[in-house]
Scaffold this active site. Sequence first.
Site, short mmCIF file in Angstrom:
data_model
loop_
_atom_site.label_atom_id
_atom_site.label_comp_id
_atom_site.label_asym_id
_atom_site.label_seq_id
_atom_site.Cartn_x
_atom_site.Cartn_y
_atom_site.Cartn_z
N CYS A 4 -6.26 -2.76 -8.73
CA CYS A 4 -5.86 -2.37 -7.38
C CYS A 4 -7.07 -2.14 -6.49
O CYS A 4 -7.82 -1.18 -6.68
CB CYS A 4 -5.00 -1.11 -7.42
SG CYS A 4 -4.66 -0.46 -5.78
N CYS A 25 -7.21 -1.22 -3.35
CA CYS A 25 -7.14 -0.11 -2.39
C CYS A 25 -7.52 1.22 -3.00
O CYS A 25 -7.93 2.13 -2.29
CB CYS A 25 -5.74 -0.03 -1.77
SG CYS A 25 -4.42 0.09 -2.97
#
Length: 136
Positions: free
Chosen positions: A46, A48
């Site tokens: 991920c 983010c």
Amino acid sequence: MYPADLVKPMREDLTSIGFEELHSVEDVENAMKKEGTTLVVVNSVCGCAAANARPGARISLQNAKKPDNLVTVFAGVDKEATEKARSLMVPFPPSSPSMALFKDGELVHMLERHHIEGRPAEMIAENLTGAYNEFC
């Protein structure tokens, strides 16, 4: 499962600074039997959140007090090892990335994804070093 070439640099972000990769349930069980403090990082692709989680972990290790053992499982890659590690983090729900500090096998500090996402690496490191100063 993610392709090996995709996760290789993300794995190396942690293994290059001394984290041991755990690939099986047995690996996790053996790691958690070790005395002292153990930082478990649930690594993730991920962007983010994981993009700051790994540098946050790295920065935190510049602290005078730090965990005796550094281990990591990779969500979406090492499924059984990740599930076993997460089972030790109850009552916290599974999240990736996340970080847990254990002392003699007991969970003493938890950073869930919502504590990581949107925060700079330095803030993540500050959270971890606070836990190191208290428990290590």
